[in-house]
Design an enzyme around this catalytic site. Structure first.
Site, PDB file in Angstrom:
ATOM      1  N   ASP A  11       0.845  -1.208   0.000  1.00  0.00           N
ATOM      2  CA  ASP A  11       0.000   0.000   0.000  1.00  0.00           C
ATOM      3  C   ASP A  11       0.881   1.260   0.000  1.00  0.00           C
ATOM      4  OD1 ASP A  11       0.902  -0.443   2.650  1.00  0.00           O
ATOM      5  OD2 ASP A  11      -0.837   0.576   3.515  1.00  0.00           O
ATOM      6  N   ASP A  16       6.683   1.223   2.015  1.00  0.00           N
ATOM      7  CA  ASP A  16       6.378   0.230   0.969  1.00  0.00           C
ATOM      8  C   ASP A  16       7.198   0.540  -0.284  1.00  0.00           C
ATOM      9  OD1 ASP A  16       3.414  -1.025   1.878  1.00  0.00           O
ATOM     10  OD2 ASP A  16       3.754   1.033   2.502  1.00  0.00           O
ATOM     11  N   ASN A  40      -2.305   2.936   3.595  1.00  0.00           N
ATOM     12  CA  ASN A  40      -1.672   4.244   3.817  1.00  0.00           C
ATOM     13  C   ASN A  40      -2.435   5.353   3.099  1.00  0.00           C
ATOM     14  OD1 ASN A  40       0.521   3.577   5.499  1.00  0.00           O
ATOM     15  ND2 ASN A  40       1.641   2.768   3.751  1.00  0.00           N
ATOM     16  N   THR A 125       2.957  -5.957   2.797  1.00  0.00           N
ATOM     17  CA  THR A 125       3.402  -4.850   3.655  1.00  0.00           C
ATOM     18  C   THR A 125       2.273  -3.843   3.895  1.00  0.00           C
ATOM     19  OG1 THR A 125       4.265  -3.656   1.741  1.00  0.00           O
ATOM     20  CG2 THR A 125       5.817  -5.069   2.927  1.00  0.00           C
ATOM     21  N   PHE A 167      -0.574  -0.563  12.748  1.00  0.00           N
ATOM     22  CA  PHE A 167      -1.547  -0.064  11.769  1.00  0.00           C
ATOM     23  C   PHE A 167      -2.100  -1.137  10.827  1.00  0.00           C
ATOM     24  CE2 PHE A 167      -2.466   1.480   7.481  1.00  0.00           C
ATOM     25  CZ  PHE A 167      -3.630   2.190   7.765  1.00  0.00           C
ATOM     26  N   ASN A 168      -1.234  -1.963  10.231  1.00  0.00           N
ATOM     27  CA  ASN A 168      -1.726  -2.941   9.243  1.00  0.00           C
ATOM     28  C   ASN A 168      -2.697  -3.936   9.885  1.00  0.00           C
ATOM     29  OD1 ASN A 168      -0.242  -1.809   7.173  1.00  0.00           O
ATOM     30  ND2 ASN A 168       1.528  -3.146   7.491  1.00  0.00           N
ATOM     31  N   HIS A 240       9.794  -0.154   8.524  1.00  0.00           N
ATOM     32  CA  HIS A 240       8.878  -1.290   8.712  1.00  0.00           C
ATOM     33  C   HIS A 240       8.902  -2.240   7.502  1.00  0.00           C
ATOM     34  CE1 HIS A 240       7.146   0.995  12.026  1.00  0.00           C
ATOM     35  NE2 HIS A 240       6.777   1.973  11.225  1.00  0.00           N
ATOM     36  N   ASP A 241       8.390  -1.737   6.381  1.00  0.00           N
ATOM     37  CA  ASP A 241       8.187  -2.615   5.216  1.00  0.00           C
ATOM     38  C   ASP A 241       9.513  -3.060   4.580  1.00  0.00           C
ATOM     39  OD1 ASP A 241       5.549  -2.197   5.760  1.00  0.00           O
ATOM     40  OD2 ASP A 241       5.227  -0.753   4.156  1.00  0.00           O
TER      41      ASP A 241
HETATM   42  C1  BDR Z   1       2.885  -0.159   8.696  1.00  0.00           C
HETATM   43  O1  BDR Z   1       1.827   0.773   8.505  1.00  0.00           O
HETATM   44  C2  BDR Z   1       2.115   1.647   7.422  1.00  0.00           C
HETATM   45  O2  BDR Z   1       2.006   2.943   7.831  1.00  0.00           O
HETATM   46  C3  BDR Z   1       3.492   1.305   6.930  1.00  0.00           C
HETATM   47  O3  BDR Z   1       3.532   1.363   5.518  1.00  0.00           O
HETATM   48  C4  BDR Z   1       3.757  -0.074   7.457  1.00  0.00           C
HETATM   49  O4  BDR Z   1       3.345  -1.053   6.531  1.00  0.00           O
HETATM   50  C5  BDR Z   1       3.604   0.141   9.995  1.00  0.00           C
HETATM   51  O5  BDR Z   1       2.755   0.042  11.087  1.00  0.00           O
HETATM   52 CA    CA Z   2       2.762  -0.521   4.270  1.00  0.00          CA
END
Ligand code: BDR
Ligand code: CA
Length: 309
Positions: A11, A16, A40, A125, A167-168, A240-241
């Site tokens: 996303d 990403d 996102n 991701t 978040f994901n 993160h990703d």
């Molecule tokens: C995840 O949430 C999104 O904001 C980032 O792209 C990442 O995949 C981190 O919590």
């Molecule tokens: Ca992401």
């Protein structure tokens, strides 16, 4: 070296975007296709960003399929780190010329998986809307997933910079539960490790030194992307990703342990929380491997090397 074939669901989103760059640039990865999800930003934006990034890095031949415009059972709540377009910081990048394939992401994934002789890796991701729907719509292809490596979840919650939900997971917890219950082998690269992989002053200096056109774009993304982290938590941007993707390139970057993960589907404050049963008190079989340690320095060495010419 034989490249590992992967399908990549994302996303974009700055982090990403960097993971996409890594997937295309790494000789260890054969990027078979990319699918997009909301998260996102809205699906129109994450898809446009994905096409734009792939064209900029010369990966316009990689097929892109557009996926879910909302989580499976809830309204969409957008991420906040990436700005209105989902990819602020590089306005000079031209809009994409190419188009997505005609199939929905879920059918595209099913077709690609069905066509494989051996199971392959899937990297995700973003929120798991597409993968959750794949489980429901095309269960016959699931044995073709060797491993799903997903950036998501948070398990230890050791520090005040780690929130109770990631978040994901929060964005589409029902999809996450469906995926966890599906029997797909899954590695979860959560906040516990990604929040240890931060772009601080020494890393910014190294990105400056790289000096390639691609290095400059990534640096511009990072300058925007770090704002939320810096302003809210006083830390640099978390990779993160990119770490999830890097763990497929080099699995020794993280250490994992198998556990059973439950997902909180109710409540208000911990909704979407991923609850790890570290001591098997629930008596359920592990349904995921979660990342618990990371070698941050080696991650950055890998990222830098992929941005140099
Ligand atoms: C995840 O949430 C999104 O904001 C980032 O792209 C990442 O995949 C981190 O919590
Ligand atoms: Ca992401």
């Amino acid at each position: 070296m034989t490249a590992t074939p992967i399908l990549f669901d994302c996303d974009p989103g700055h982090d990403d975007a960097i993971a996409l760059v890594m997937a295309h640039r790494s000789p260890a990865i054969d990027l078979l296709g990319v699918t997009t999800t909301c998260g996102n930003a809205e699906i129109e934006k994450t898809t446009a960003n994905c096409l734009r990034i792939l064209e900029f890095i010369g990966a316009q031949d990689v097929p892109v399929a557009r996926g879910c415009h909302r989580p499976l059972a809830r309204p969409l709540v957008l991420g906040t780190a990436d700005g209105p377009s989902g990819l602020e910081g590089s306005p000079y990048l031209p809009p994409a010329q190419g188009k997505v394939v005609s199939q929905h992401a879920v059918d595209f994934l099913a077709g690609k998986l069905a066509a494989q002789r051996e199971p392959i890796d899937v990297v995700a991701t973003g929120p798991l809307c597409n993968i959750g729907l794949l489980v429901l719509k095309h269960p016959q292809v699931l044995p073709k997933i060797k491993e799903l490596t997903w950036m998501g979840g948070v398990f230890y919650r050791k520090s005040e910079i780690i929130t109770p939900t990631e978040f994901n997971a929060f964005c589409d917890p029902e999809a996450l539960k469906i995926v966890l219950d599906s029997g797909i082998p899954i590695t979860m690269v959560g906040l516990d490790v990604t929040m240890q992989v931060l772009v601080e002053a020494p890393q910014f200096a190294e990105f400056e030194r790289i000096g390639t056109p691609l290095g400059k774009v990534v640096l511009d993304w990072l300058k925007f992307y770090e704002k939320l982290h810096r302003n809210s938590m006083g830390i640099g941007g978390a990779m993160h990703d990119p770490l999830a993707l890097a763990a497929v390139i080099d699995p020794t970057l993280i250490r994992t342990r198998p556990v059973h993960i439950g997902v909180n589907l109710a409540g208000s404050y911990c909704f979407g929380a991923t609850v790890a049963d570290f001591w098997n008190e629930r008596g359920e079989r592990p349904n995921a491997k979660i990342a618990c340690d990371v070698d941050s320095d080696r991650f950055f060495d890998l990222l830098y090397s992929l941005l140099r010419d």
